[in-house]
Design a protein around this motif. Structure first.
Motif, PDB file in Angstrom:
ATOM      1  N   ILE A  67      -2.354  -0.042 -12.211  1.00  0.00           N
ATOM      2  CA  ILE A  67      -0.904   0.057 -12.391  1.00  0.00           C
ATOM      3  C   ILE A  67      -0.247  -1.180 -11.796  1.00  0.00           C
ATOM      4  N   ALA A  68       0.996  -1.408 -12.181  1.00  0.00           N
ATOM      5  CA  ALA A  68       1.773  -2.479 -11.563  1.00  0.00           C
ATOM      6  C   ALA A  68       2.099  -2.045 -10.139  1.00  0.00           C
ATOM      7  N   ALA A  69       2.438  -2.981  -9.307  1.00  0.00           N
ATOM      8  CA  ALA A  69       2.793  -2.645  -7.927  1.00  0.00           C
ATOM      9  C   ALA A  69       3.975  -1.684  -7.924  1.00  0.00           C
ATOM     10  N   ALA A  70       3.850  -0.601  -7.178  1.00  0.00           N
ATOM     11  CA  ALA A  70       4.904   0.415  -7.105  1.00  0.00           C
ATOM     12  C   ALA A  70       5.906   0.031  -6.013  1.00  0.00           C
ATOM     13  N   GLN A  71       7.019   0.703  -6.019  1.00  0.00           N
ATOM     14  CA  GLN A  71       8.061   0.436  -5.039  1.00  0.00           C
ATOM     15  C   GLN A  71       7.641   0.800  -3.623  1.00  0.00           C
ATOM     16  N   GLY A  72       6.730   1.755  -3.497  1.00  0.00           N
ATOM     17  CA  GLY A  72       6.263   2.152  -2.168  1.00  0.00           C
ATOM     18  C   GLY A  72       7.185   3.111  -1.447  1.00  0.00           C
ATOM     19  N   VAL A  73       8.164   3.676  -2.138  1.00  0.00           N
ATOM     20  CA  VAL A  73       9.042   4.659  -1.527  1.00  0.00           C
ATOM     21  C   VAL A  73       8.255   5.948  -1.353  1.00  0.00           C
ATOM     22  N   MET A 116       0.846  -1.187   0.000  1.00  0.00           N
ATOM     23  CA  MET A 116       0.000   0.000   0.000  1.00  0.00           C
ATOM     24  C   MET A 116       0.884   1.240   0.000  1.00  0.00           C
ATOM     25  N   LEU A 117       0.506   2.216  -0.794  1.00  0.00           N
ATOM     26  CA  LEU A 117       1.218   3.484  -0.850  1.00  0.00           C
ATOM     27  C   LEU A 117       0.587   4.445   0.144  1.00  0.00           C
ATOM     28  N   GLN A 118       1.405   5.085   0.935  1.00  0.00           N
ATOM     29  CA  GLN A 118       0.915   6.020   1.947  1.00  0.00           C
ATOM     30  C   GLN A 118       0.166   7.173   1.274  1.00  0.00           C
ATOM     31  N   PRO A 119      -1.096   7.426   1.652  1.00  0.00           N
ATOM     32  CA  PRO A 119      -1.854   8.526   1.036  1.00  0.00           C
ATOM     33  C   PRO A 119      -1.157   9.876   1.240  1.00  0.00           C
ATOM     34  N   VAL A 120      -1.254  10.719   0.223  1.00  0.00           N
ATOM     35  CA  VAL A 120      -0.640  12.044   0.243  1.00  0.00           C
ATOM     36  C   VAL A 120      -1.676  13.051  -0.246  1.00  0.00           C
ATOM     37  N   THR A 121      -1.774  14.190   0.442  1.00  0.00           N
ATOM     38  CA  THR A 121      -2.733  15.237   0.079  1.00  0.00           C
ATOM     39  C   THR A 121      -2.040  16.592   0.093  1.00  0.00           C
ATOM     40  N   ARG A 122      -2.459  17.444  -0.825  1.00  0.00           N
ATOM     41  CA  ARG A 122      -1.953  18.822  -0.833  1.00  0.00           C
ATOM     42  C   ARG A 122      -3.087  19.773  -1.167  1.00  0.00           C
ATOM     43  N   GLU A 123      -3.063  20.933  -0.552  1.00  0.00           N
ATOM     44  CA  GLU A 123      -4.059  21.975  -0.787  1.00  0.00           C
ATOM     45  C   GLU A 123      -3.532  22.967  -1.823  1.00  0.00           C
ATOM     46  N   ALA A 151      -0.766  21.466  -9.417  1.00  0.00           N
ATOM     47  CA  ALA A 151      -1.329  20.155  -9.078  1.00  0.00           C
ATOM     48  C   ALA A 151      -0.659  19.064  -9.915  1.00  0.00           C
ATOM     49  N   ARG A 152      -0.455  19.339 -11.189  1.00  0.00           N
ATOM     50  CA  ARG A 152       0.238  18.371 -12.060  1.00  0.00           C
ATOM     51  C   ARG A 152       1.642  18.091 -11.535  1.00  0.00           C
ATOM     52  N   SER A 153       2.351  19.121 -11.163  1.00  0.00           N
ATOM     53  CA  SER A 153       3.715  18.972 -10.657  1.00  0.00           C
ATOM     54  C   SER A 153       3.730  18.169  -9.345  1.00  0.00           C
ATOM     55  N   PHE A 154       2.799  18.469  -8.461  1.00  0.00           N
ATOM     56  CA  PHE A 154       2.669  17.731  -7.207  1.00  0.00           C
ATOM     57  C   PHE A 154       2.456  16.245  -7.474  1.00  0.00           C
ATOM     58  N   VAL A 155       1.516  15.931  -8.356  1.00  0.00           N
ATOM     59  CA  VAL A 155       1.206  14.531  -8.660  1.00  0.00           C
ATOM     60  C   VAL A 155       2.418  13.856  -9.293  1.00  0.00           C
ATOM     61  N   ARG A 156       3.077  14.530 -10.219  1.00  0.00           N
ATOM     62  CA  ARG A 156       4.276  13.952 -10.843  1.00  0.00           C
ATOM     63  C   ARG A 156       5.339  13.659  -9.782  1.00  0.00           C
ATOM     64  N   ASP A 157       5.562  14.585  -8.851  1.00  0.00           N
ATOM     65  CA  ASP A 157       6.557  14.378  -7.797  1.00  0.00           C
ATOM     66  C   ASP A 157       6.208  13.174  -6.925  1.00  0.00           C
ATOM     67  N   VAL A 158       4.941  13.030  -6.568  1.00  0.00           N
ATOM     68  CA  VAL A 158       4.520  11.896  -5.747  1.00  0.00           C
ATOM     69  C   VAL A 158       4.707  10.590  -6.515  1.00  0.00           C
ATOM     70  N   LEU A 159       4.292  10.568  -7.770  1.00  0.00           N
ATOM     71  CA  LEU A 159       4.459   9.354  -8.569  1.00  0.00           C
ATOM     72  C   LEU A 159       5.937   8.977  -8.694  1.00  0.00           C
ATOM     73  N   ASP A 160       6.791   9.985  -8.892  1.00  0.00           N
ATOM     74  CA  ASP A 160       8.232   9.727  -8.955  1.00  0.00           C
ATOM     75  C   ASP A 160       8.731   9.136  -7.637  1.00  0.00           C
ATOM     76  N   ALA A 161       8.301   9.702  -6.515  1.00  0.00           N
ATOM     77  CA  ALA A 161       8.722   9.215  -5.199  1.00  0.00           C
ATOM     78  C   ALA A 161       8.247   7.792  -4.953  1.00  0.00           C
ATOM     79  N   TRP A 162       7.082   7.460  -5.482  1.00  0.00           N
ATOM     80  CA  TRP A 162       6.528   6.115  -5.316  1.00  0.00           C
ATOM     81  C   TRP A 162       7.103   5.118  -6.314  1.00  0.00           C
ATOM     82  N   VAL A 169      -5.909  17.937  -3.583  1.00  0.00           N
ATOM     83  CA  VAL A 169      -5.642  16.793  -4.450  1.00  0.00           C
ATOM     84  C   VAL A 169      -5.012  15.721  -3.566  1.00  0.00           C
ATOM     85  N   ALA A 170      -5.571  14.521  -3.631  1.00  0.00           N
ATOM     86  CA  ALA A 170      -5.079  13.405  -2.823  1.00  0.00           C
ATOM     87  C   ALA A 170      -4.731  12.231  -3.725  1.00  0.00           C
ATOM     88  N   LEU A 171      -3.672  11.516  -3.381  1.00  0.00           N
ATOM     89  CA  LEU A 171      -3.255  10.314  -4.092  1.00  0.00           C
ATOM     90  C   LEU A 171      -3.143   9.177  -3.097  1.00  0.00           C
TER      91      LEU A 171
END
Length: 137
Positions: free
Chosen positions: A127-133, A1-8, A19-30, A63-65
């Motif tokens: 999606i395929a299982a992510a690394q979870g980082v 499970m990937l830890q939920p992340v939210t930003r205002e 918002a796009r940049s935030f989501v891209r950064d989270v996806l990269d981290a994961w 926006v929450a992921l």
């Protein structure tokens, strides 16, 4: 499970690329690289809908992921109770295609009312299982 992340984000036009940049950064981290273009397009469309159509004139939106079991979920929370609907824009129309794109690019989407006010518009992607980082946000 990937830890939920939210930003205002403030409800301003600049929030859409933020918002796009935030989501891209989270996806990269994961470690999620697949379907990024589809995810980012959907985030842009949902954030744009809030910026353009939130009749409550709420000052911000979230926006929450989250992710689990091969499913990435993106949520956009705003103060409006008005549900978005898929439109059928004419060939000459320059707007009205956002939810058509979300519907076509994602593996599902929907709207849930929130108490005491507002709603969540969500979209999901297989999606395929992510690394979870994760990084603290």
């Amino acid at each position: 499970m990937l830890q939920p992340v939210t930003r205002e984000f403030l409800r301003e036009a600049v929030a859409v690329p933020e918002a796009r940049s935030f989501v891209r950064d989270v996806l990269d981290a994961w470690g999620v690289s697949e379907r990024c273009d589809d995810v980012l397009t959907c985030v842009s469309e949902l954030a744009t809908n809030v910026v353009r159509h939130d009749e409550t004139h709420g000052r911000s939106f979230h926006v929450a992921l989250s992710g689990r079991d091969g499913l990435l979920r993106i949520e956009v929370h705003d103060a409006s109770r008005r549900h978005p609907v898929i439109k059928s824009p004419g060939a000459d129309s320059t707007t009205g295609r956002g939810l058509l794109l979300v519907n076509e690019l994602s593996d599902g989407w929907g709207v849930e009312p929130q108490d005491p006010r507002g709603k969540v518009v969500w979209t999901e992607f297989k999606i395929a299982a992510a690394q979870g980082v994760t990084r603290p946000w």
